[in-house]
Design an enzyme around this catalytic site. Structure first.
Site, mmCIF file in Angstrom:
data_model
loop_
_atom_site.group_PDB
_atom_site.id
_atom_site.type_symbol
_atom_site.label_atom_id
_atom_site.label_comp_id
_atom_site.label_asym_id
_atom_site.label_seq_id
_atom_site.Cartn_x
_atom_site.Cartn_y
_atom_site.Cartn_z
ATOM 1 N N ALA A 128 2.374 1.265 3.299
ATOM 2 C CA ALA A 128 2.781 -0.054 3.806
ATOM 3 C C ALA A 128 3.553 -0.788 2.721
ATOM 4 O O ALA A 128 2.998 -1.555 1.950
ATOM 5 C CB ALA A 128 1.556 -0.854 4.250
ATOM 6 N N GLU B 77 0.861 -1.192 0.000
ATOM 7 C CA GLU B 77 0.000 0.000 0.000
ATOM 8 C C GLU B 77 0.892 1.234 0.000
ATOM 9 O O GLU B 77 2.107 1.125 0.208
ATOM 10 C CB GLU B 77 -0.898 0.006 1.245
ATOM 11 C CG GLU B 77 -1.871 -1.151 1.244
ATOM 12 C CD GLU B 77 -2.788 -1.141 2.459
ATOM 13 O OE1 GLU B 77 -2.740 -0.169 3.235
ATOM 14 O OE2 GLU B 77 -3.543 -2.110 2.603
ATOM 15 N N SER C 78 7.671 -1.896 2.894
ATOM 16 C CA SER C 78 8.432 -2.849 3.701
ATOM 17 C C SER C 78 7.825 -2.982 5.091
ATOM 18 O O SER C 78 8.050 -3.965 5.783
ATOM 19 C CB SER C 78 9.873 -2.383 3.821
ATOM 20 O OG SER C 78 10.433 -2.277 2.541
ATOM 21 N N GLU D 130 9.967 -7.252 -3.497
ATOM 22 C CA GLU D 130 10.150 -8.273 -2.445
ATOM 23 C C GLU D 130 11.141 -7.798 -1.374
ATOM 24 O O GLU D 130 11.799 -8.604 -0.727
ATOM 25 C CB GLU D 130 10.580 -9.613 -3.034
ATOM 26 C CG GLU D 130 9.477 -10.367 -3.752
ATOM 27 C CD GLU D 130 8.299 -10.687 -2.844
ATOM 28 O OE1 GLU D 130 7.244 -10.075 -3.029
ATOM 29 O OE2 GLU D 130 8.447 -11.522 -1.935
ATOM 30 N N TRP E 159 1.278 -0.590 -6.785
ATOM 31 C CA TRP E 159 2.391 -1.359 -7.375
ATOM 32 C C TRP E 159 2.114 -2.851 -7.379
ATOM 33 O O TRP E 159 2.965 -3.650 -6.969
ATOM 34 C CB TRP E 159 3.699 -1.057 -6.639
ATOM 35 C CG TRP E 159 4.156 0.336 -6.833
ATOM 36 C CD1 TRP E 159 4.022 1.079 -7.970
ATOM 37 C CD2 TRP E 159 4.789 1.181 -5.879
ATOM 38 N NE1 TRP E 159 4.545 2.323 -7.782
ATOM 39 C CE2 TRP E 159 5.021 2.417 -6.512
ATOM 40 C CE3 TRP E 159 5.184 1.014 -4.569
ATOM 41 C CZ2 TRP E 159 5.639 3.468 -5.869
ATOM 42 C CZ3 TRP E 159 5.803 2.061 -3.926
ATOM 43 C CH2 TRP E 159 6.018 3.274 -4.562
ATOM 44 N N PHE F 190 29.761 -2.621 -24.285
ATOM 45 C CA PHE F 190 29.260 -2.378 -25.644
ATOM 46 C C PHE F 190 29.625 -0.976 -26.139
ATOM 47 O O PHE F 190 29.354 -0.649 -27.295
ATOM 48 C CB PHE F 190 27.726 -2.500 -25.669
ATOM 49 C CG PHE F 190 27.205 -3.852 -26.072
ATOM 50 C CD1 PHE F 190 27.110 -4.877 -25.147
ATOM 51 C CD2 PHE F 190 26.766 -4.095 -27.367
ATOM 52 C CE1 PHE F 190 26.599 -6.110 -25.508
ATOM 53 C CE2 PHE F 190 26.258 -5.328 -27.738
ATOM 54 C CZ PHE F 190 26.174 -6.341 -26.800
#
Lengths: 262, 539
Positions: B131, B128, B133, B367, B162, B342
């Site tokens: 809310a 959220e 971690s 995570e 998310w 590159f």
């Protein structure tokens, strides 16, 4: 209807490099199911879908070769046989064909044997025809398609110079197949892979196929590899950018210099 | 119950690779990346064609009930293809996890059968606005609706943000506060009052749909409460953290490997000053070789942890954090160096490394961020250090000292582990862990030490782990280089860390002199690895 498909595990030559001495640099090169054999298996499974034929797959190689058999089982083959024993190691195409033909007799009955045209590691295209020879059954090589016409007749589309030849043949027969360039080789889904764990995969020794061990391995192989070397690189050609007449005249001159024409 | 065997895992990875080659070539991925959209139907096609969604479904309900080892191999392969698509698939795994962990048999039967048959896309709704971690700050609420003295329904109000598959999922597992505490609910997409917000315009993983969710008086039947018991939500979420973080580590490993392999192929073909870049020592030792060593170290650690989880099912929270932290950081720095390798080309969207670099950043964030991982790792191992009176890493050092082989870097790592123990002990005696910064840095040193330990042990076993492209001798060289580098870092960074928070310098020397001498031969080993990598990706 019983179909036997011969399979070979080969290094993925698209990723293979050579050592200076001409041998394969195998470190980190993944092994795959020989693409032509993969195609042969796909054709066998097409026939299975249409006719309910039983498809059995056969390979000879180290224990690792069980990987390609499991892939075949996951794709829909019913049973798999692996000839795996030290006695088989080092066999040339003739000794390999002997071992495979012994196994075919043991697996019999069969109506159709399918092989890839050749393996991408050796490029000999000999093993398939030699199996037919040792089993004394007819063979058609370099096919791009097969179709079961009736219960015991098959139409084979054979690749020939400049086109295709369609041959009708009665069974049993051995066909070697070559992959058409636009054919996407099938890969199994996760469930089929899981279910293949339960399908029968037998490992056989020379004893199981009642083979004469003197005809196997290096000692049973008539072929002797004297030397392996990469062909010398071609010289860069000469490009002529003159007018058509001038180019033709120049080419004739060059050919005369090399005594190709007078 | 039959398990998926090693050969099947290999075949699954191969099928996935071929599927991607046929259906998801770089040009297609690049186009979707530009459009910030990947059709949900395409994800469902992957489910339908490959049955990848069956991995997390028990066999009795039509799935394959795969183990942690199975899933990590698949995640690693998915990471190589596209981290956005991988995230969409992983979200389905994650979304069905609460049912797996806490669902009743009846719930499992109903929902898993439905998922298997209908190829449902699932979303996991925990995060959220306030809310992230800190899940304790959860605000979404589920009120009981009572009829005849019995809870018949719950009314959900609040919002989530998310959420992977947010806009496109068919089924959502939502964490909400009930009177009995945080609990998971199953909410089907078309439930009245439940709306999905617009897909975010993200830096990377643009093929993954990410959206907010709104719940306005959303009524769900009481049987949609997972486990039919309130207050189990945090336990159910935490039970799988070790596992889910391990998977993010595997996703990162795949993406990082893809970036560096692209760079090696480029370096083999790009000729500058008369030789390919891959023949230039500085280029290889700086931009290529160190990353591949870290990938193999990460693989050894993930594999080891997965095998433990195969048996125990849950737990391994510290190990999961180490795996995610280590692999995601290794993959990020690899992707960064792949662009460098590159040169100008790497900075364009014409080559996959640019996209991988944007995509892989997420593995350090979702995570749990890297900083949360450092904290988790530190907390887990600090307890062990205290409990064993400083012997936790000394025991590991002794194990290294007992290794007879001299070519695995065990001696160097033994010193590094002793240094780590000394650093922790100095922190304890001087109460330095009151500084949050020090705890974070300890988390980093611990992660590096434990991953290096796993690689040396793998080299010692004489067997490479599944999916490892090298033979054991190369793994030995990698273990040796890694052990030496990690030990030196522990000693130097540890000494700096301790002294930086003290008034008077510590009397300990953290084995710096001895460890420095262990660096002998590093360049030679790196030269050997450079040739191996160069030859492996030569075309």
């Amino acid at each position: 209807m019983d179909i036997i498909v011969c399979l070979k595990q080969v290094p993925n030559t698209a990723k293979v490099k050579m050592n200076q001495d001409g041998t394969l640099l195998r470190a980190g090169v993944p092994s795959i199911l020989n693409p032509c054999d993969h195609f042969a298996l796909a054709k066998a499974l097409e026939i299975k879908k249409k006719t309910g034929a039983k498809v059995k797959v056969l390979s000879m190689g180290p224990s690792q070769a069980a990987e390609v058999l499991r892939l075949a089982l996951a794709l829909g083959a019913d049973e798999a046989y692996l000839l795996c024993d030290k006695a088989f190691a080092g066999s040339d195409t003739w000794a390999t064909a002997y071992a495979l033909s012994r196994a075919v007799k043991k697996i019999a009955p069969f109506n159709l044997i399918l092989c890839g045209q050749m393996a991408i590691d050796g490029d000999t295209a000999q093993t398939g025809p030699e199996i037919a020879g040792q089993l004394n059954i007819p063979q058609i090589t370099f096919c791009t398609d097969i179709e079961l016409k009736q219960k015991d007749t098959l139409l084979a589309t054979k690749l020939i110079e400049g086109g295709h030849q369609i041959l009708e043949v009665s069974l049993p027969v051995l066909i070697t197949l070559t992959t058409p360039h636009n054919f996407a080789l099938p890969y199994p889904n996760f469930k089929a892979i899981f279910e293949a764990q339960q399908k029968p995969l037998f490992t056989w020794t020379p004893n199981d196929i009642e083979a004469d061990v003197s005809k196997l391995g290096i000692s049973g192989s008539p072929t002797r590899v004297v030397k392996i070397y990469p062909p010398a690189p071609k010289q860069k050609g000469q490009v002529l950018t003159l007018s058509a007449e001038e180019t033709a005249a120049k080419i004739v001159k060059i050919l005369q210099e090399h005594k190709v024409v007078k | 119950m039959q398990k998926i065997d090693a050969l099947s895992r290999k075949l699954m990875a191969e099928s996935l690779r071929h599927y991607a080659k046929e259906n998801l070539p770089f040009d297609t991925l690049r186009q979707y990346d530009g459009e910030n959209y990947f059709p949900p139907q395409k994800v469902k096609e992957i489910y339908k064609d490959l049955g990848i969604n069956l991995l997390l479904i028990p066999q009795e309900y039509g799935g394959l009930a795969s183990s942690t080892s199975d899933i990590y191999r698949v995640c690693q392969e998915l990471g190589r293809i596209d981290l956005g698509i991988a995230t969409a698939i992983f979200a389905t795994f994650l979304g069905s996890d609460p049912i797996n962990v806490g669902g009743t048999e009846e719930q499992k039967k109903y929902w898993f059968t439905k998922m298997a048959r209908e190829n449902l896309l699932v979303a996991y709704g925990a995060t959220e606005a306030d809310a992230g971690s800190d899940l304790v700050a959860l605000k979404t609420r589920a009120e009981q609706i009572i009829k005849d003295g019995k809870i018949t329904h719950y009314k959900i109000n609040g919002s989530k943000m998310w959420i992977s598959n947010g806009e496109i999922a068919d089924l959502y597992t939502i964490l909400a506060l009930t009177p009995g505490g945080p609990s998971w609910f199953l909410v089907p997409k078309d439930t009245p009052g439940f709306t999905q917000l617009k897909h975010e315009d993200k830096h990377g993983i643009r093929l993954a749909n990410t959206a907010g969710l709104c719940f306005e008086n959303v009524i769900v039947p009481a049987e949609n409460l997972i486990g039919l018991k309130e207050g189990q939500g945090f336990l159910q979420a935490q039970a799988v953290f070790g596992y889910t973080r391990l998977m993010v580590g595997a996703l990162a490993l795949g993406a990082g490997q893809e970036a560096i392999e692209n760079a090696i192929v480029y370096a083999n073909n790009r000729v500058q000053a008369a030789s390919p870049l891959s023949h230039k020592q500085g280029y290889m030792h700086k931009l290529i070789v160190p990353h591949y060593i870290k990938f193999e170290a990460a693989r050894a650690f993930i594999d080891k942890t997965a095998k433990i989880l195969d048996i125990n099912n849950h737990g391994q929270a510290t190990e999961g954090a180490i795996a995610k932290y280590y692999a995601s950081r290794a993959a990020n720095s690899a992707a960064d160096d792949a662009i460098e390798a590159f040169g100008g080309f790497g900075y364009t969207k014409d080559f996959p490394v640019e996209k991988i670099k944007r995509d892989v950043k997420i593995t350090c964030i979702y995570e749990g961020t890297s900083e949360i991982m450092e904290m988790t790792i530190y907390r887990g191992r600090w307890q062990e250090h205290l409990k064993t009176r400083g012997n936790f890493y000394l025991d590991m050092a002794r194990e290294m000292e007992n290794i007879k082989e001299t070519d695995l870097g065990a001696k160097a790592l033994a010193l590094g582990l002793k240094a780590l123990s000394e650093v922790l002990e100095e922190c304890r005696l001087n109460r330095l862990t009151r500084h949050q910064y020090i705890t974070f840095e300890l988390g980093r040193l611990i992660a590096n030490a434990e991953v290096a330990f796993a690689l040396v042990k793998q080299a010692k076993s004489g067997q490479v782990v599944e999916g490892c492209p090298f033979n054991i001798n190369i793994i030995k060289t990698m273990a040796r280089v890694n052990a030496k580098n990690v030990s030196l870092d522990i000693a130097l960074a540890g000494a700096k860390l301790v002294n930086s928070a003290l008034e008077i310098p510590s009397e300990k020397d953290f084995y710096i002199t001895e460890i420095t001498k262990e660096s002998v031969g590093l360049v030679k080993d790196m030269d050997a690895l450079s040739i191996v990598l160069r030859d492996m990706f030569r075309n």
